[in-house]
Scaffold this motif. Structure first.
Motif, short mmCIF file in Angstrom:
data_model
loop_
_atom_site.label_atom_id
_atom_site.label_comp_id
_atom_site.label_asym_id
_atom_site.label_seq_id
_atom_site.Cartn_x
_atom_site.Cartn_y
_atom_site.Cartn_z
N UNK A 211 0.80 -0.95 -0.45
CA UNK A 211 -0.28 -0.44 -0.33
C UNK A 211 0.67 1.13 -0.22
N UNK A 212 1.47 1.49 1.03
CA UNK A 212 2.86 2.85 1.21
C UNK A 212 4.01 2.38 0.28
N UNK A 213 4.42 2.11 -0.36
CA UNK A 213 5.41 1.85 -1.49
C UNK A 213 6.53 2.25 -1.61
N UNK A 214 7.53 2.10 0.60
CA UNK A 214 8.01 2.53 0.54
C UNK A 214 9.14 2.94 -0.64
N UNK A 215 10.42 3.44 -0.31
CA UNK A 215 11.74 3.21 -0.81
C UNK A 215 12.55 2.76 -0.49
N UNK A 216 12.56 1.65 -1.06
CA UNK A 216 14.30 -0.12 -0.50
C UNK A 216 14.69 0.30 -1.45
N UNK A 217 15.75 0.97 -2.49
CA UNK A 217 16.41 1.41 -3.47
C UNK A 217 17.37 0.72 -2.37
N UNK A 218 17.77 1.26 -1.21
CA UNK A 218 18.51 1.46 0.04
C UNK A 218 18.85 -0.19 0.61
N UNK A 219 17.91 -0.73 0.41
CA UNK A 219 17.61 -2.22 1.00
C UNK A 219 18.16 -3.78 -0.20
N UNK A 220 18.80 -4.13 0.54
CA UNK A 220 19.42 -5.41 -0.14
C UNK A 220 18.67 -6.76 0.67
N UNK A 221 18.74 -7.31 0.19
CA UNK A 221 17.65 -8.88 0.79
C UNK A 221 17.55 -9.75 -0.04
N UNK A 222 17.79 -11.34 0.71
CA UNK A 222 17.69 -12.52 0.51
C UNK A 222 16.34 -12.89 0.87
N UNK A 223 15.95 -14.45 0.47
CA UNK A 223 14.50 -14.55 0.60
C UNK A 223 14.87 -16.36 0.44
N UNK A 224 14.49 -17.02 1.15
CA UNK A 224 14.24 -18.63 1.56
C UNK A 224 12.92 -18.97 1.59
N UNK A 225 11.99 -19.76 0.50
CA UNK A 225 11.01 -20.22 0.39
C UNK A 225 10.72 -21.62 0.83
N UNK A 226 9.47 -21.60 1.73
CA UNK A 226 9.69 -23.08 2.30
C UNK A 226 7.86 -23.49 1.51
N UNK A 227 8.03 -24.53 0.61
CA UNK A 227 6.67 -24.62 -0.50
C UNK A 227 6.54 -26.41 0.05
N UNK A 228 5.24 -26.41 -0.63
CA UNK A 228 5.11 -28.12 -1.13
C UNK A 228 5.07 -28.41 -2.70
N UNK A 229 5.49 -29.20 -3.68
CA UNK A 229 4.51 -29.05 -4.55
C UNK A 229 3.58 -29.81 -5.01
N UNK A 230 3.50 -30.45 -4.17
CA UNK A 230 2.41 -30.65 -4.67
C UNK A 230 0.86 -29.74 -4.25
N UNK A 231 1.19 -28.97 -3.79
CA UNK A 231 0.14 -28.05 -4.31
C UNK A 231 0.10 -26.67 -4.97
N UNK A 232 -1.22 -26.84 -5.49
CA UNK A 232 -0.93 -25.93 -7.41
C UNK A 232 0.27 -24.13 -7.36
N UNK A 233 -0.20 -24.15 -6.13
CA UNK A 233 1.07 -23.14 -5.58
C UNK A 233 2.65 -22.96 -5.41
N UNK A 234 2.90 -23.47 -5.85
CA UNK A 234 4.15 -23.76 -4.92
C UNK A 234 5.13 -22.79 -4.14
N UNK A 235 4.77 -22.20 -3.31
CA UNK A 235 5.70 -21.36 -2.82
C UNK A 235 5.33 -19.57 -3.45
N UNK A 236 3.82 -20.00 -3.62
CA UNK A 236 3.23 -18.74 -4.11
C UNK A 236 3.76 -17.73 -2.85
N UNK A 237 3.77 -17.94 -0.96
CA UNK A 237 3.77 -16.63 -0.22
C UNK A 237 5.47 -16.11 -0.87
N UNK A 238 6.26 -16.94 -0.76
CA UNK A 238 7.63 -16.94 -1.06
C UNK A 238 8.81 -15.78 -2.54
N UNK A 239 7.24 -16.16 -3.23
CA UNK A 239 7.30 -15.62 -4.77
C UNK A 239 6.75 -13.92 -4.65
#
Ligand code: FMN
Length: 147
Positions: free
Chosen positions: A76-104
């Motif tokens: 909603x607020x769309x802050x400027x994160x151009x100064x932020x670096x990030x990494x992501x670990x997404x857990x999921x289960x490919x037997x579900x239709x939308x695999x790891x969609x939360x992480x995506x």
């Protein structure tokens, strides 16, 4: 050494446990890592270092409830994160239709806000990964070396 906020999205505790282990590992590697189990908008926008998002997926491809308020407020607020670096670990289960969609969705939001990725995100599929903790620990070693 980097200031790292570890943001958790978890319903049943798997992602929380991995996030906790990653926080300890990052601290052992000399980083200043802080675990946020229920991260708030105010905490995250006040931070100027690195974000590590560790989230599962719930429902039908949804972000877990403890991370959802942050996701919605950032969107909603769309802050400027151009100064932020990030990494992501997404857990999921490919037997579900939308695999790891939360992480995506979190990954996409970070890009939309201008944050810079550190390496490739890690997707852990519980159908294929017998030891998610080990997979995360190996990934953290490589990820931390890029900070
Ligand atoms: C009710 C329920 C719904 C789920 N929905 C999805 C999904 O849509 N996509 C997916 O990839 N994984 C899905 N999962 C798998 C979880 O993301 C996976 O088990 C994860 O390790 C749970 O992490 P948590 O213990 O931190 O909540 C679901 C699991 C449950 C129990």
């Amino acid at each position: 050494m980097a200031d790292i906020q570890v943001l958790v999205g978890s319903t049943y505790g798997n992602a929380s446990q991995i996030a906790e282990d990653c926080t300890e590992q990052l601290s052992r590697l000399g980083h200043n890592a802080v675990l946020l189990s229920t991260p708030t908008y105010e905490q995250v926008v006040a931070h100027s270092g690195v974000l590590l998002i560790c989230t599962a997926t719930i429902g039908q491809g949804e972000i877990p409830a403890n991370l959802m308020p942050l996701y919605c407020q950032l969107k909603d607020r769309s802050p400027d994160f151009s100064y932020i670096r990030f990494g992501l670990i997404a857990l999921g289960d490919s037997s579900y239709e939308s695999f790891a969609e939360g992480g995506k969705q979190m990954n996409e939001l970070m890009y939309d806000l201008g944050a810079k990725p550190v390496g490739q995100a890690l997707f852990i599929d519980s159908c294929e990964t017998p030891d998610p903790d080990e997979a995360a620990a190996e990934w953290i070693d490589e990820w931390a070396a890029k900070l």
